[in-house]
Design a protein around this motif. Sequence first.
Motif, short mmCIF file in Angstrom:
data_model
loop_
_atom_site.label_atom_id
_atom_site.label_comp_id
_atom_site.label_asym_id
_atom_site.label_seq_id
_atom_site.Cartn_x
_atom_site.Cartn_y
_atom_site.Cartn_z
N PRO A 153 87.27 29.01 -2.17
CA PRO A 153 87.72 27.90 -3.01
C PRO A 153 89.10 27.34 -2.63
CG PRO A 153 88.01 29.96 -4.18
CD PRO A 153 87.38 30.30 -2.87
N MET A 154 89.14 26.60 -1.54
CA MET A 154 90.39 25.92 -1.15
C MET A 154 90.22 24.44 -1.40
SD MET A 154 91.21 27.98 2.34
CE MET A 154 92.65 27.06 2.79
N GLY A 155 91.26 23.81 -1.96
CA GLY A 155 91.15 22.40 -2.32
C GLY A 155 90.53 22.28 -3.70
N ILE A 156 90.56 21.07 -4.24
CA ILE A 156 90.10 20.86 -5.62
C ILE A 156 88.58 21.02 -5.74
CG2 ILE A 156 89.93 19.15 -7.48
CD1 ILE A 156 92.73 20.24 -7.19
N GLU A 157 87.86 20.36 -4.86
CA GLU A 157 86.40 20.33 -5.02
C GLU A 157 85.79 21.74 -4.96
OE1 GLU A 157 84.43 17.55 -2.32
OE2 GLU A 157 82.62 18.78 -2.51
N LYS A 158 86.24 22.50 -3.99
CA LYS A 158 85.68 23.84 -3.83
C LYS A 158 86.14 24.77 -4.96
CE LYS A 158 85.08 23.64 1.26
NZ LYS A 158 83.80 22.97 1.18
N THR A 159 87.35 24.54 -5.47
CA THR A 159 87.79 25.33 -6.62
C THR A 159 86.99 24.93 -7.86
OG1 THR A 159 90.01 25.49 -5.68
CG2 THR A 159 89.79 26.03 -8.00
N ASP A 160 86.78 23.63 -8.03
CA ASP A 160 85.95 23.16 -9.16
C ASP A 160 84.60 23.87 -9.15
OD1 ASP A 160 87.91 21.43 -9.96
OD2 ASP A 160 86.95 19.61 -9.16
N ALA A 161 84.02 23.97 -7.96
CA ALA A 161 82.69 24.58 -7.85
C ALA A 161 82.71 26.02 -8.36
CB ALA A 161 82.22 24.53 -6.39
N LEU A 162 83.77 26.75 -8.01
CA LEU A 162 83.88 28.14 -8.47
C LEU A 162 84.05 28.19 -9.99
CD1 LEU A 162 84.22 31.22 -8.07
CD2 LEU A 162 86.65 30.81 -7.67
N ILE A 163 84.96 27.34 -10.49
CA ILE A 163 85.25 27.34 -11.92
C ILE A 163 83.98 27.01 -12.72
CG2 ILE A 163 86.60 26.17 -13.74
CD1 ILE A 163 88.30 27.99 -11.91
N MET A 164 83.26 26.00 -12.28
CA MET A 164 82.05 25.60 -13.01
C MET A 164 80.99 26.69 -12.93
SD MET A 164 81.71 21.51 -12.41
CE MET A 164 81.71 21.54 -10.64
N LYS A 165 80.92 27.34 -11.80
CA LYS A 165 79.92 28.40 -11.64
C LYS A 165 80.22 29.58 -12.55
CE LYS A 165 76.79 28.23 -9.34
NZ LYS A 165 75.42 27.78 -9.78
N ILE A 166 81.49 29.94 -12.65
CA ILE A 166 81.85 31.05 -13.56
C ILE A 166 81.48 30.66 -14.99
CG2 ILE A 166 83.75 32.42 -14.50
CD1 ILE A 166 85.22 31.95 -11.79
N ALA A 167 81.81 29.40 -15.36
CA ALA A 167 81.51 28.93 -16.71
C ALA A 167 80.00 28.99 -16.97
CB ALA A 167 82.03 27.50 -16.89
N GLU A 168 79.25 28.55 -15.98
CA GLU A 168 77.79 28.52 -16.13
C GLU A 168 77.20 29.94 -16.24
OE1 GLU A 168 75.74 26.57 -12.78
OE2 GLU A 168 74.18 28.08 -13.13
N LEU A 169 77.63 30.79 -15.33
CA LEU A 169 77.06 32.14 -15.29
C LEU A 169 77.36 32.94 -16.56
CD1 LEU A 169 77.88 33.15 -11.60
CD2 LEU A 169 75.59 32.77 -12.54
N PHE A 170 78.53 32.67 -17.13
CA PHE A 170 78.92 33.47 -18.29
C PHE A 170 78.86 32.69 -19.60
CE2 PHE A 170 80.10 36.01 -14.81
CZ PHE A 170 80.02 37.32 -15.27
N LEU A 224 88.59 27.76 7.68
CA LEU A 224 88.48 26.44 8.30
C LEU A 224 87.82 25.42 7.37
CD1 LEU A 224 89.47 25.62 11.04
CD2 LEU A 224 87.29 26.30 12.03
N MET A 225 86.74 25.84 6.72
CA MET A 225 86.07 24.95 5.77
C MET A 225 87.06 24.51 4.69
SD MET A 225 83.04 24.89 6.99
CE MET A 225 82.48 25.86 8.39
N GLY A 226 87.86 25.47 4.25
CA GLY A 226 88.84 25.18 3.20
C GLY A 226 89.90 24.20 3.64
N TYR A 227 90.47 24.43 4.84
CA TYR A 227 91.52 23.53 5.33
C TYR A 227 90.98 22.11 5.41
CZ TYR A 227 93.59 27.85 7.38
OH TYR A 227 94.10 29.11 7.60
N VAL A 228 89.78 21.99 5.98
CA VAL A 228 89.23 20.65 6.23
C VAL A 228 88.97 19.94 4.90
CG1 VAL A 228 87.20 19.43 7.12
CG2 VAL A 228 88.28 21.22 8.50
N SER A 229 88.38 20.64 3.96
CA SER A 229 88.08 20.05 2.66
C SER A 229 89.36 19.59 1.98
CB SER A 229 87.36 21.10 1.81
OG SER A 229 87.03 20.59 0.57
N PHE A 230 90.37 20.44 2.01
CA PHE A 230 91.66 20.13 1.38
C PHE A 230 92.33 18.92 2.05
CE2 PHE A 230 96.26 20.89 2.13
CZ PHE A 230 96.74 20.57 0.87
N LEU A 231 92.33 18.91 3.37
CA LEU A 231 92.99 17.79 4.07
C LEU A 231 92.31 16.47 3.76
CD1 LEU A 231 93.70 19.38 7.59
CD2 LEU A 231 95.38 18.82 5.82
N LEU A 232 90.98 16.47 3.74
CA LEU A 232 90.25 15.24 3.45
C LEU A 232 90.56 14.76 2.03
CD1 LEU A 232 86.81 16.09 5.12
CD2 LEU A 232 88.54 14.48 5.98
#
Lengths: 480, 489
Positions: free
Chosen positions: B297-314, B354-362
Motif C-alpha cells: 500500500p504505497m500512495g493513496i490508491e493502493k492504501t485506499d484499497a487496503l483500508i477498504m478491504k479491512i473494512a469489508e472483511l471485518f 516498484l509498483m508502489g513508487y510508480v503508483s505514487f509518482l503518477l
Amino acid sequence: MSKIRTVEGITKESTQAMIDDALSVYPEKAKKKRTPHLAPNDAASGCSSVKSNKKTVPGVMSARGCAYAGAKGVVWGPIRDMVHVSHGPVGCGWYSWGTCRNLMSGINGVTQFGMQFTSDFQEKDIVYGGDKKLKTLLEEAKGLFPLAKGISVLSECPVGLIGDDINSVTKQASKDLGIPVIPCNCEGFRGVSQSLGHHISNDSIRDYIIETREFAEPSSPYDISLIGDYNIGGDVWSAKSLLEEIGLNVKAVWTGDGELEKIAATHTVKLNLIHCYRSMNYMCKVMEEKYGIPWLEFNFFGPTKIRESLRAIGERFDDVIKEKVELAIAKYEPIMQAIIDEYKPRLDGKKVMLLVGGLRPRHTIGAYEDLGMDCVGSGYEFAHNDDYDRTAPEMPDATLVYDDPSEYEFEKFAHALKPDLIGSGIKEKYVFQKMGIPFRQMHSWDYSGPYHGYNGFEIFARDVDMAVNSPTWKLVKAPF
Amino acid sequence: MSNLLGLEVKKVTENPPEEIERVKNWINTDEYKEKNFARQALVINPAHACQPLGAQLCAHGFEGTLPFVHGSQGCASYYRSTLNRHFREPAPAVSDAMSEDGAVFGGQNNLHEGLENAVALYKPKMIAVFTSCMPEVIGDDLTAFIKNAKQKSLVPKDLQIPYANTPSFNGTHIHGYDSMLVSILQTLTEGKQIEGRCTGKLNLIPGCDFNTGDYREYKRILKEFGVPNTILADIGDTFDSPCDGTYHIYAGGTKLEDAADSINGKATISLGPYATPKTFAWIKDTYSGKHVSLPMPMGIEKTDALIMKIAELFGKEVPASLKNERGRAVDAMTDSQQYMHGKKFAVYGDPDYLMGYVSFLLEMGARPYHILCSRGSKKAEKELQTMLDGSMYGAGCKIYMNKDLWHLRSLVVTDPVDAIIGDTHGKFAARDAKVPLFRFGFPVFDRVNKHRYPIIGYQGVINMVTEICNKFIDIRDETCEDRFFEMMR
C-alpha cells in the motif's frame, strides 16, 4: 621488547575464571574445541598462549568470513584499475560491494572500477557450467572498460564444486584480450577463514603478476613498496605521504588504491614495508627468496609506534633518510603531544577490548596506550600462531586473549571486564551499544579515517574520545 | 612459477590523459549505452541480493527465532553485516561452517553439531534453517538431516526447526523470504487447524519489507480499526529495538503461538504479491477464513484499497481518524504537488516496492520515466505497463526488466531525469547524473533512520512527499543565482 605491563585487578586466575565461566555452557565436544583458543596472556614468554587458524565450531556464531571475502575484500578488490569479477551467484559480490572502504583514486567506470561485477550464476550455469559465460563476460568487460589494466576472476563456492576450469578460460582470454586475466580459486568453503583467501590471492599474484612489468624510470636506492595497506578511509594516502616525507619512493602499494602494473614491477624495489603481516607476508617472503628483497614490519598507529617504526625504517637506509626521519619525528611530535594533551585527560585509565582481523588487535594497542588507555582483551577473527606471538608482548600480562570467539563468549567477557570501549566489527557493534558500551568499528574505522600515520592519529584520538565520552551514553538508563 | 600467462615483460604505463578524457565522455553517449545494453553475460552493479538474505530477514520476524545458515560461514557473515548496516541493529544468526570436507561428505555433521551448539548457547524457541550455495550444489537432504537430529536427541524434541532451500543461483532475496515464510508457517501450524475455530484475527503478510516503520504503521492502522491481528512476519521490533543497557538477542517477532493459530484466522491479507506468492498460494489452500492479495500500500490508491478491504472483511466502518489521515495525506500532496509535477524519475527496486513508487509518482503528476527491475517477471512488467497506460503522466515512460544499475547509469546520463528513487547502491549513478537519490528501498547504508520512516499508508505518502519536495526546494536554494534566492518557495 617493551616492558611487561599489568592492569589492576587482572590476574591469570581472574582471567582463567572468566574463561571457564564462558565455556561452562558449551556441550562437551564444542567446549573441547574452544578451550585452547582462550587464555590469559603470557607477556613475558613473547609467545602465543592460544591455538588459532582452526576450523570454526559450527553453530556458535563466529564473526569470521570466508576465503572469497579475503580475496575480494582484502587483496584483489582494492586494486583500483582492474575489473574484479565475482564469479558465481549474485550475492557474494553484492554483499562485498563497497563495504570494505578501500578508497580509490581515478574516475569510476573509466580508470577505477570500484563497482560490482558478477556472472550472476543461474541454475543452468550450475548444471551446464559457467566457463562459456565467463568467456563472454570477460570480452564484454574489456569492451565496456577499455582502460582497465586487467581482470581478476574470483571464484565463489559453486565454481569449485561444479568443476569449472576458470584457469584455462582466463589464460585464453588473456591472449585474446591482451590484458592479464587472473584466475583466483578462492571459493568460500576453502580453508577456515578469510586467511586462506589472502594466501590464495598472494599465490595468484606470484604466479601471474609479479615480474611482468618494469618501472619506466631508473631505480633509486630509496625505492620501496607499501605492502598490506588497504587504504581504509584513506590510510594509504596518509602512510604514503609520511614515507615520502622521509625521502622514500613508494613505487607500489599493495593493494589499497593499488595499480596493477606497479604491483607487477615490485620485484625491483629495495625494501618491502609490510603493515598487515597476516594478509601479505606470503608475497614478502616470496620476494625475499626470489629477488632478495628484504622486508620489514612496521606500525603506523599512534606516535609511539610511528616513531619506533620510522627509526627502524631509517636503519635500513643511509644517513640522508635517517636525518629526514629525525626531522619528521621532531616536526610531528609536538603536534602529537598537543593531541595527547587534549584527549588523554578524558581517556586516561579507560579499558578497551578488541576483536578485529589481521593486524589491528596488536597494532592499535600502542595508539590506545598513547591516549592512556589499557587493552584488557584482544583477539583475532582469522590470525595464525605467528600473529599471536607478535601480540603477546603488546598486551598487558594476564589480560584475555581470544581466538575466533563466538558472540556468546565475547558478550560474556564484556560483561565481566566492563570495558569503556570495544573495537570490533559491524556484527558486534550494535550488540554492545544496546548494552550501553561505547563501540568503534575497527575494520572500517566506523566510516571515519584515515587512522594511519601522524595525520591519522588525530582522527583516531578524536573518534575514540567521541565514542567513549559521548553524552548519549548517559541517557541509556531511564530515570523511571 | 611467475608469469603463468606468458606475458611479455613491459614497462609500467599510464593511461594517456586524452584517452581518459575520451573514455570519460564516451561512457555518457548513446553509442556506449547501446553497447552496454547488448551485454549478455556480465552483470554490473545488480540491484538484488541472493535468496538466503531474505530467508534470514524472515526468520528474524518470529519470536525467539535463531536464523541458521546451512553452508559456508562467510555467507552468514555477509547476510548479518548487510542487515546490521541497513538497520544499525544486531542481526544474530549462526552458520554450521561447512568447508572442504562438507563438499566430500555432505553437511549433516556440521548441521548436527551446529544445532546442538546453537541450542546450548542461544536457547532459541525456534531455529529457522536455510541454505547457501554449497549444500544446494552438493544436494544435501535437509529433511533427513533434521529428522536425524531429532532422532539422535541432539535438540529438544519440541524445538521447532523449519527449513527452506534457498539456492543463491536462483531468484533473489525476495524468493528466499517467501520460501522461509511458508516453511515456518507450515511447521508452526501443523496440526493446529481446529474445525469451527476462528481467532477473529486478521493475518497480515507485509512481504519482504525492510522498513520497520512500515510494520509499526500497519499495527497502528489496525489498532485504529480495532482489528486484532497477527503480522507474519513481524521484524518491526527486532530491527528497531530500544537501547536501554541490555542486549536482547531476540528483540521482537511474531509470537509463535499466534503464528500457529494464524491458520484459524478470520482473514489473511498479503501485501507482497511478488515477494510472497508461494506463501499466499499455500495459505489460500490451507487457512481458514478469507484470503486476499493486495499490492503493497504505497500512495493513496493502493492504501485506499487496503483500508477498504479491512473494512469489508471485518464489517467495520473506516474510522474517522483514518478518514482524517487520508485527508491530511491528500492535503500534503495538493499543497506540494507543484514541486513534483512533471518531474522525471528513474526508479528501481524489488517489484513490490516498484509498483508502489510508480503508483505514487503518477498520483503526484510526476513521471516514472525509467523503470528498472533487476529481477522482474512478465507479470510485473505487464502490471507496470497497465499503470503507465492508465495515466497521462505514464506516456513515454519505459520499463527495463532484468537490467542492472550500470544500465541505469546509461539511461540517466543519456536521457536525463530529475531524480532517482532506489537504495544506497544507486548513489554512483545519481552522482554521475547529478541528480538526487531518494533511498526508499533496501539497503540504505549511508543515511540514518530511514527504516524508521514508513513509506506505506497515508503516513508513508506524507513522508515521501516531504522528503522529495524539500530536496527539490533545497536544490533550488543551493543552485539559484543570488537574485533569485528568496524567502518563500
